[in-house]
Design an enzyme around this catalytic site. Structure first.
Site, PDB file in Angstrom:
ATOM      1  N   HIS A  45       0.876  -1.239  -0.027  1.00  0.00           N
ATOM      2  CA  HIS A  45       0.004  -0.015   0.144  1.00  0.00           C
ATOM      3  C   HIS A  45       0.842   1.293   0.021  1.00  0.00           C
ATOM      4  O   HIS A  45       0.540   2.504   0.400  1.00  0.00           O
ATOM      5  CB  HIS A  45      -1.131  -0.023   1.119  1.00  0.00           C
ATOM      6  CG  HIS A  45      -2.199  -0.923   1.086  1.00  0.00           C
ATOM      7  ND1 HIS A  45      -2.839  -1.607   2.146  1.00  0.00           N
ATOM      8  CD2 HIS A  45      -2.409  -1.818  -0.115  1.00  0.00           C
ATOM      9  CE1 HIS A  45      -3.673  -2.443   1.741  1.00  0.00           C
ATOM     10  NE2 HIS A  45      -3.553  -2.534   0.477  1.00  0.00           N
ATOM     11  N   THR A  63      -3.594  -7.309  11.749  1.00  0.00           N
ATOM     12  CA  THR A  63      -4.655  -6.884  10.711  1.00  0.00           C
ATOM     13  C   THR A  63      -6.087  -7.568  10.655  1.00  0.00           C
ATOM     14  O   THR A  63      -6.334  -8.819  11.249  1.00  0.00           O
ATOM     15  CB  THR A  63      -4.080  -7.543   8.980  1.00  0.00           C
ATOM     16  OG1 THR A  63      -4.981  -7.037   8.141  1.00  0.00           O
ATOM     17  CG2 THR A  63      -4.016  -8.854   8.933  1.00  0.00           C
TER      18      THR A  63
HETATM   19  C1  LIG Z   1     -13.072  -1.433   2.977  1.00  0.00           C
HETATM   20  C2  LIG Z   1     -12.941  -2.491   2.141  1.00  0.00           C
HETATM   21  C3  LIG Z   1     -14.286  -3.310   2.069  1.00  0.00           C
HETATM   22  N1  LIG Z   1     -12.686  -2.207   0.683  1.00  0.00           N
HETATM   23  C4  LIG Z   1     -11.729  -2.657  -0.046  1.00  0.00           C
HETATM   24  O1  LIG Z   1     -11.184  -3.919   0.464  1.00  0.00           O
HETATM   25  C5  LIG Z   1     -11.464  -2.159  -1.335  1.00  0.00           C
HETATM   26  C6  LIG Z   1     -12.295  -2.270  -2.440  1.00  0.00           C
HETATM   27  C7  LIG Z   1     -12.545  -4.025  -2.822  1.00  0.00           C
HETATM   28  C8  LIG Z   1     -11.642  -4.535  -3.635  1.00  0.00           C
HETATM   29  N2  LIG Z   1     -11.799  -5.987  -3.607  1.00  0.00           N
HETATM   30  C9  LIG Z   1     -13.071  -6.227  -2.739  1.00  0.00           C
HETATM   31  C10 LIG Z   1     -13.568  -7.310  -2.471  1.00  0.00           C
HETATM   32  C11 LIG Z   1     -14.486  -7.190  -1.497  1.00  0.00           C
HETATM   33  C12 LIG Z   1     -15.025  -5.841  -0.996  1.00  0.00           C
HETATM   34  C13 LIG Z   1     -14.162  -4.694  -1.156  1.00  0.00           C
HETATM   35  C14 LIG Z   1     -13.183  -4.787  -2.201  1.00  0.00           C
HETATM   36  N3  LIG Z   1     -10.094  -2.420  -1.762  1.00  0.00           N
HETATM   37  C15 LIG Z   1      -9.283  -1.613  -2.384  1.00  0.00           C
HETATM   38  O2  LIG Z   1      -9.668  -0.405  -2.901  1.00  0.00           O
HETATM   39  C16 LIG Z   1      -7.996  -1.950  -2.704  1.00  0.00           C
HETATM   40  C17 LIG Z   1      -6.945  -0.897  -2.272  1.00  0.00           C
HETATM   41  C18 LIG Z   1      -6.916  -1.050  -0.664  1.00  0.00           C
HETATM   42  C19 LIG Z   1      -5.830  -0.066  -0.308  1.00  0.00           C
HETATM   43  C20 LIG Z   1      -6.322   1.031   0.428  1.00  0.00           C
HETATM   44  N4  LIG Z   1      -5.268   1.543   1.201  1.00  0.00           N
HETATM   45  C21 LIG Z   1      -4.844   1.551   2.535  1.00  0.00           C
HETATM   46  N5  LIG Z   1      -3.893   2.017   3.107  1.00  0.00           N
HETATM   47  C22 LIG Z   1      -3.065   3.116   2.150  1.00  0.00           C
HETATM   48  C23 LIG Z   1      -3.314   4.411   2.786  1.00  0.00           C
HETATM   49  C24 LIG Z   1      -3.198   4.655   4.123  1.00  0.00           C
HETATM   50  O3  LIG Z   1      -2.603   3.988   4.862  1.00  0.00           O
HETATM   51  O4  LIG Z   1      -3.831   5.942   4.552  1.00  0.00           O
HETATM   52  S1  LIG Z   1      -5.969   0.445   3.272  1.00  0.00           S
HETATM   53  C25 LIG Z   1      -5.494   0.511   4.985  1.00  0.00           C
HETATM   54  O5  LIG Z   1      -6.582   0.109   5.693  1.00  0.00           O
HETATM   55  C26 LIG Z   1      -6.153  -1.355   6.130  1.00  0.00           C
HETATM   56  C27 LIG Z   1      -6.279  -1.314   7.471  1.00  0.00           C
HETATM   57  O6  LIG Z   1      -6.332  -2.357   7.843  1.00  0.00           O
HETATM   58  P1  LIG Z   1      -5.391  -3.055   9.085  1.00  0.00           P
HETATM   59  O7  LIG Z   1      -4.004  -2.882   8.854  1.00  0.00           O
HETATM   60  O8  LIG Z   1      -5.769  -4.612   9.134  1.00  0.00           O
HETATM   61  O9  LIG Z   1      -5.786  -2.355  10.295  1.00  0.00           O
HETATM   62  P2  LIG Z   1      -7.208  -2.317  10.990  1.00  0.00           P
HETATM   63  O10 LIG Z   1      -7.000  -1.099  12.035  1.00  0.00           O
HETATM   64  O11 LIG Z   1      -8.329  -2.573  10.175  1.00  0.00           O
HETATM   65  O12 LIG Z   1      -6.978  -3.672  12.177  1.00  0.00           O
HETATM   66  C28 LIG Z   1      -6.008  -3.579  13.032  1.00  0.00           C
HETATM   67  C29 LIG Z   1      -5.887  -5.071  13.795  1.00  0.00           C
HETATM   68  O13 LIG Z   1      -4.777  -5.084  14.456  1.00  0.00           O
HETATM   69  C30 LIG Z   1      -5.380  -5.722  15.717  1.00  0.00           C
HETATM   70  N6  LIG Z   1      -4.454  -4.848  16.791  1.00  0.00           N
HETATM   71  C31 LIG Z   1      -4.598  -3.729  17.461  1.00  0.00           C
HETATM   72  N7  LIG Z   1      -3.529  -3.587  18.398  1.00  0.00           N
HETATM   73  C32 LIG Z   1      -2.941  -4.660  18.228  1.00  0.00           C
HETATM   74  C33 LIG Z   1      -1.640  -5.164  19.017  1.00  0.00           C
HETATM   75  N8  LIG Z   1      -0.980  -4.365  19.993  1.00  0.00           N
HETATM   76  N9  LIG Z   1      -1.152  -6.256  18.681  1.00  0.00           N
HETATM   77  C34 LIG Z   1      -1.809  -7.210  17.814  1.00  0.00           C
HETATM   78  N10 LIG Z   1      -2.698  -6.946  17.253  1.00  0.00           N
HETATM   79  C35 LIG Z   1      -3.494  -5.752  17.229  1.00  0.00           C
HETATM   80  C36 LIG Z   1      -6.811  -5.169  15.805  1.00  0.00           C
HETATM   81  O14 LIG Z   1      -7.448  -6.321  16.606  1.00  0.00           O
HETATM   82  C37 LIG Z   1      -7.353  -5.182  14.421  1.00  0.00           C
HETATM   83  O15 LIG Z   1      -7.562  -6.541  13.977  1.00  0.00           O
HETATM   84  C38 LIG Z   1      -4.705  -1.648   5.747  1.00  0.00           C
HETATM   85  O16 LIG Z   1      -4.778  -2.370   4.369  1.00  0.00           O
HETATM   86  C39 LIG Z   1      -4.123  -0.343   5.473  1.00  0.00           C
HETATM   87  O17 LIG Z   1      -3.129  -0.200   4.549  1.00  0.00           O
HETATM   88  N11 LIG Z   1      -7.496  -1.937  -4.222  1.00  0.00           N
HETATM   89  C40 LIG Z   1      -8.238  -3.029  -5.010  1.00  0.00           C
HETATM   90  O18 LIG Z   1      -9.061  -3.459  -4.552  1.00  0.00           O
HETATM   91  O19 LIG Z   1      -7.876  -2.621  -6.326  1.00  0.00           O
HETATM   92  C41 LIG Z   1      -8.432  -3.812  -7.333  1.00  0.00           C
HETATM   93  C42 LIG Z   1      -7.901  -5.145  -7.136  1.00  0.00           C
HETATM   94  C43 LIG Z   1      -8.621  -6.103  -6.654  1.00  0.00           C
HETATM   95  C44 LIG Z   1      -7.931  -7.471  -6.557  1.00  0.00           C
HETATM   96  C45 LIG Z   1      -6.536  -7.746  -6.827  1.00  0.00           C
HETATM   97  C46 LIG Z   1      -5.786  -6.453  -7.188  1.00  0.00           C
HETATM   98  C47 LIG Z   1      -6.444  -5.126  -7.269  1.00  0.00           C
END
Ligand SMILES: CC(C)NC(=O)[C@H](Cc1c[nH]c2ccccc12)NC(=O)[C@H](CCCC/N=C(/NCCC(=O)O)S[C@H]1O[C@H](COP(=O)(O)OP(=O)(O)OC[C@H]2O[C@@H](n3cnc4c(N)ncnc43)[C@H](O)[C@@H]2O)[C@@H](O)[C@H]1O)NC(=O)OCc1ccccc1
Length: 225
Positions: free
Chosen positions: A106, A173
């Site tokens: 990303h 994640t």
């Molecule tokens: C919201 C979601 C439904 N939408 C998507 O997924 C979309 C659309 C989509 C595509 N395919 C789909 C299929 C189904 C539904 C939707 C889609 N995806 C896209 O648009 C992607 C692009 C997505 C990228 C967006 N950019 C980011 N980041 C960069 C910017 C920035 O950082 O500002 S995403 C951003 O959010 C995501 C966050 O997720 P996590 O890192 O998991 O963080 P989160 O806070 O959610 O969770 C934290 C976890 O840690 C845990 N935790 C907390 N503290 C601790 C701790 N102390 N220790 C251990 N664990 C801990 C928690 O319990 C929790 O579980 C990361 O990916 C992060 O990079 N592009 C794309 O699909 O292109 C085409 C394609 C398709 C197929 C193959 C090739 C191409």
């Protein structure tokens, strides 16, 4: 010898003081994804988007790698076969912890990208609206991160690594963003043993052979050693 492929998310950097996205008070609680992490949002209000990433860039520059980052770098050094780290994170704490060849699917806060000619360069701490591209002078500099609706980076290399994985681990994640959230299925299809290390079970936890719960700074060193 068994190849290990590791996917990390915001949770691995949480204990380094970098907010996650979806947790209580996380980044997405303070900002609308549509406004700050989409090409449309950038076109609409580039100043807002630059403020969002400038703040994260400064914060990330002050953050230190934690015991989880260090443990993965150690695993990479000591494991007799290949250990590949793929991260969704835009911070560089894996590298600061000593990891090599980290795949930033990303993008990175440290990078700037010209939306006109594709030129890349090191981002200044504070990017400004209309910052000229050093290559084509177009005023279209943007953070070198992948926004929603955009194709993640290095996908061919990532699918190759997943196809050759013997062990696949997802760390910190929530499994809510694709295509990263589907990597466990890719790895399973190539016969890999799959393990999730997270504070709480992720959306895709049931897809993993093993789920290890706990803070990354405790669970990851224990899993590595
Ligand atoms: C919201 C979601 C439904 N939408 C998507 O997924 C979309 C659309 C989509 C595509 N395919 C789909 C299929 C189904 C539904 C939707 C889609 N995806 C896209 O648009 C992607 C692009 C997505 C990228 C967006 N950019 C980011 N980041 C960069 C910017 C920035 O950082 O500002 S995403 C951003 O959010 C995501 C966050 O997720 P996590 O890192 O998991 O963080 P989160 O806070 O959610 O969770 C934290 C976890 O840690 C845990 N935790 C907390 N503290 C601790 C701790 N102390 N220790 C251990 N664990 C801990 C928690 O319990 C929790 O579980 C990361 O990916 C992060 O990079 N592009 C794309 O699909 O292109 C085409 C394609 C398709 C197929 C193959 C090739 C191409």
């Amino acid at each position: 010898m068994e190849k290990i492929v590791i996917l990390t998310g915001a949770g691995i950097s949480a204990e380094s003081g970098l907010g996650t996205f979806r947790d209580e008070g996380g980044l997405w609680a303070q900002h609308r994804i549509e406004d700050v992490a989409t090409p449309e949002g950038f076109a609409r209000d580039p100043a807002l988007v630059h403020r969002f990433y400038n703040a994260r860039r400064v914060q990330a520059a002050e953050a230190q790698p934690n015991a989880a980052h260090d443990a993965l770098a150690r695993l990479q050094r000591d494991w007799p076969s290949e250990v590949v780290i793929i991260t969704q994170n835009v911070d560089n704490l894996h590298e600061a912890g000593g990891a090599q060849g980290v795949i930033h699917m990303h993008g990175t806060l440290a990078g700037a990208l010209c939306a006109a000619c594709g030129h890349r360069w090191t981002a200044p701490p504070e990017m400004a609206v209309g910052e000229p591209c050093p290559a084509c002078a177009a005023p279209t500099a943007r953070p070198d991160v992948v926004w929603f609706g955009e194709m993640p980076y290095h996908m061919d290399a990532i699918y190759d690594h997943l196809a050759g994985a013997s062990i696949f681990a997802a760390i910190g994640t929530s499994g809510q963003v694709y295509p990263a959230a589907a990597f466990v299925h890719e790895a399973m299809m190539s016969g890999a043993r799959t393990v999730e290390l997270n504070l709480e079970p992720s959306t895709g936890a049931s897809s993993f052979d093993e789920v290890i719960l706990g803070p990354a700074t405790e669970a990851v060193p224990r899993w590595v050693d």
